[in-house]
Design a protein around this motif. Structure first.
Motif, PDB file in Angstrom:
ATOM      1  N   VAL A  81       0.866  -1.184   0.000  1.00  0.00           N
ATOM      2  CA  VAL A  81       0.000   0.000   0.000  1.00  0.00           C
ATOM      3  C   VAL A  81       0.899   1.229   0.000  1.00  0.00           C
ATOM      4  O   VAL A  81       1.569   1.526   0.989  1.00  0.00           O
ATOM      5  N   GLY A  82       0.944   1.935  -1.130  1.00  0.00           N
ATOM      6  CA  GLY A  82       1.792   3.116  -1.251  1.00  0.00           C
ATOM      7  C   GLY A  82       3.080   2.795  -1.988  1.00  0.00           C
ATOM      8  O   GLY A  82       3.932   2.069  -1.468  1.00  0.00           O
ATOM      9  N   LEU A  83       3.230   3.323  -3.193  1.00  0.00           N
ATOM     10  CA  LEU A  83       4.400   3.024  -4.015  1.00  0.00           C
ATOM     11  C   LEU A  83       5.343   4.216  -4.094  1.00  0.00           C
ATOM     12  O   LEU A  83       5.738   4.663  -5.167  1.00  0.00           O
ATOM     13  N   GLY A  84       5.709   4.744  -2.932  1.00  0.00           N
ATOM     14  CA  GLY A  84       6.752   5.747  -2.883  1.00  0.00           C
ATOM     15  C   GLY A  84       8.113   5.081  -2.877  1.00  0.00           C
ATOM     16  O   GLY A  84       8.270   3.945  -3.328  1.00  0.00           O
ATOM     17  N   LEU A  85       9.109   5.762  -2.320  1.00  0.00           N
ATOM     18  CA  LEU A  85      10.461   5.211  -2.274  1.00  0.00           C
ATOM     19  C   LEU A  85      10.488   3.887  -1.516  1.00  0.00           C
ATOM     20  O   LEU A  85      11.032   2.877  -1.999  1.00  0.00           O
ATOM     21  N   ILE A  86       9.901   3.869  -0.308  1.00  0.00           N
ATOM     22  CA  ILE A  86       9.969   2.670   0.526  1.00  0.00           C
ATOM     23  C   ILE A  86       9.048   1.574  -0.009  1.00  0.00           C
ATOM     24  O   ILE A  86       9.469   0.427  -0.203  1.00  0.00           O
ATOM     25  N   GLY A  87       7.781   1.899  -0.241  1.00  0.00           N
ATOM     26  CA  GLY A  87       6.856   0.904  -0.770  1.00  0.00           C
ATOM     27  C   GLY A  87       7.303   0.379  -2.119  1.00  0.00           C
ATOM     28  O   GLY A  87       7.213  -0.828  -2.399  1.00  0.00           O
ATOM     29  N   GLY A  88       7.770   1.271  -2.977  1.00  0.00           N
ATOM     30  CA  GLY A  88       8.256   0.857  -4.278  1.00  0.00           C
ATOM     31  C   GLY A  88       9.470  -0.046  -4.183  1.00  0.00           C
ATOM     32  O   GLY A  88       9.626  -0.997  -4.959  1.00  0.00           O
ATOM     33  N   SER A  89      10.337   0.235  -3.202  1.00  0.00           N
ATOM     34  CA  SER A  89      11.529  -0.600  -3.022  1.00  0.00           C
ATOM     35  C   SER A  89      11.151  -1.976  -2.465  1.00  0.00           C
ATOM     36  O   SER A  89      11.752  -2.991  -2.848  1.00  0.00           O
ATOM     37  N   PHE A  90      10.162  -2.026  -1.567  1.00  0.00           N
ATOM     38  CA  PHE A  90       9.647  -3.325  -1.129  1.00  0.00           C
ATOM     39  C   PHE A  90       9.124  -4.107  -2.332  1.00  0.00           C
ATOM     40  O   PHE A  90       9.415  -5.296  -2.500  1.00  0.00           O
ATOM     41  N   ALA A  91       8.326  -3.434  -3.155  1.00  0.00           N
ATOM     42  CA  ALA A  91       7.737  -4.098  -4.317  1.00  0.00           C
ATOM     43  C   ALA A  91       8.815  -4.612  -5.265  1.00  0.00           C
ATOM     44  O   ALA A  91       8.772  -5.764  -5.723  1.00  0.00           O
ATOM     45  N   ARG A  92       9.800  -3.783  -5.552  1.00  0.00           N
ATOM     46  CA  ARG A  92      10.840  -4.184  -6.489  1.00  0.00           C
ATOM     47  C   ARG A  92      11.742  -5.271  -5.903  1.00  0.00           C
ATOM     48  O   ARG A  92      12.203  -6.170  -6.621  1.00  0.00           O
ATOM     49  N   ALA A  93      12.011  -5.194  -4.593  1.00  0.00           N
ATOM     50  CA  ALA A  93      12.852  -6.212  -3.963  1.00  0.00           C
ATOM     51  C   ALA A  93      12.162  -7.570  -3.960  1.00  0.00           C
ATOM     52  O   ALA A  93      12.779  -8.599  -4.295  1.00  0.00           O
ATOM     53  N   TYR A  94      10.885  -7.583  -3.586  1.00  0.00           N
ATOM     54  CA  TYR A  94      10.160  -8.853  -3.595  1.00  0.00           C
ATOM     55  C   TYR A  94      10.030  -9.390  -5.025  1.00  0.00           C
ATOM     56  O   TYR A  94      10.172 -10.590  -5.270  1.00  0.00           O
ATOM     57  N   ARG A  95       9.741  -8.510  -5.961  1.00  0.00           N
ATOM     58  CA  ARG A  95       9.591  -8.956  -7.356  1.00  0.00           C
ATOM     59  C   ARG A  95      10.912  -9.502  -7.889  1.00  0.00           C
ATOM     60  O   ARG A  95      10.932 -10.528  -8.590  1.00  0.00           O
ATOM     61  N   ALA A  96      12.017  -8.843  -7.554  1.00  0.00           N
ATOM     62  CA  ALA A  96      13.315  -9.312  -8.015  1.00  0.00           C
ATOM     63  C   ALA A  96      13.644 -10.691  -7.453  1.00  0.00           C
ATOM     64  O   ALA A  96      14.364 -11.476  -8.091  1.00  0.00           O
TER      65      ALA A  96
END
Length: 303
Positions: A22-37
């Motif tokens: 929930v929330g794709l800023g720096l932190i949320g986006g980095s969580f998303a990209r880290a999990y996706r990677a």
């Protein structure tokens, strides 16, 4: 803060994970990209539709909604604190329907806010009343930039992670922390610390919020307009976090005003000591003040 331990990344877990952000800023986006990677399937929600569309290109599998909650292992609340609470209230019933807390199934909900007392008080009660698992967290990582465009899959590699559990029994608490450690392991955090909301906010007022205020105030000197050619490492180090997201930081600081005012008062008193020594031309007093600060810094570096 209490209880630190090494975090061992477990990339083999990630492909079986389903993650909500929930929330794709720096932190949320980095969580998303880290999990996706790491191979996880990621769903996300953001109030900005353009950001969601950008994330769909290579990061998220779809939009996070109540239907998706039933298959998630972890939900990461990475919006502003008040927005996180609002989202949690709106989706508490759906989280409850997807959860069996005694069995340890259903999504573990965590938040990533920079203050913990207010959000944890609300979230702990919602979790208890509705029957889902919630854990406060604060990843100690970031940059002076904000927004999804600056999100990185490696942002959390080696970084400390602070965990803030509710006041529950020892065995239940241990299970919750162990589950969080497992679910977060693909992100590569360097260590985990466990603390209370109150202790977290007291310390973070000094280590983060005060530093941002000092940096932000420092560049307001008229001399800053003509510093080019006269500045090097000291200027860069002190001014790095003057560049910030004012809306987010204002909310975080006001949520932690009592602790931050205490730190500001102490700093102002200390600065006044330096000014008094200079005004009096008291070189010995100034030398003692500088030596004291140097001694304290050296002792902190040795810890």
């Amino acid at each position: 803060m209490m209880g630190t331990g090494d975090a061992r990344a477990d990339a083999s877990l990630a492909p079986s994970l389903h993650v909500g952000i929930v929330g794709l800023g720096l932190i949320g986006g980095s969580f998303a990209r880290a999990y996706r990677a790491a191979g996880a399937e990621v769903y996300a929600f953001d109030i900005d539709g353009d950001i969601l569309e950008a994330a769909r290109v290579d990061t998220i599998a779809g939009v996070l909604d109540d239907d998706a909650l039933g298959k998630l292992d972890i939900v990461v609340l990475a919006a502003y604190p008040l927005a996180c609470i609002a989202w949690l209230k709106e989706h508490a019933a759906a989280l409850a329907a997807a959860s069996d807390v005694p069995a340890g199934t259903g999504p573990l909900v965590i938040d990533t806010a920079g203050v913990k007392s207010t959000i944890c008080a609300e979230a702990f009660k919602l979790a208890q009343d509705h029957g889902f698992a919630f854990l406060g967290t604060h990843p100690m990582a970031g940059t002076e930039h904000s927004g999804f465009a600056y999100a990185r899959a490696d942002l959390f590699k080696g970084a400390p992670m602070v965990l803030v559990p509710p006041a529950i029994g020892d065995l239940e608490r241990l299970r919750l922390l162990d589950r969080a450690h497992t679910l977060l392991s693909p992100l590569g955090f360097g260590s985990f610390s466990v603390t209370t909301p109150e202790d977290h906010d007291r310390v973070i007022a000094f280590t983060s919020q005060l530093a941002h205020i000092v940096s932000n105030a420092y560049v307001k000197s008229p001399t800053a307009q003509g510093h080019h050619g006269f500045s090097a490492g000291s200027y860069r180090d002190l001014t790095r976090v003057a560049h910030l997201n004012p809306t987010m930081w204002a909310e975080l600081m006001c949520e932690n005003a009592k602790n931050l005012i205490s730190e500001l008062t102490g700093l102002i008193d200390a600065l006044d000591g330096y000014r008094s020594a200079l005004s009096a031309g008291d070189q010995d007093r100034l030398r003692m003040l500088l030596a004291e600060g140097d001694r304290i810094k050296r002792s902190l570096d040795d810890d």
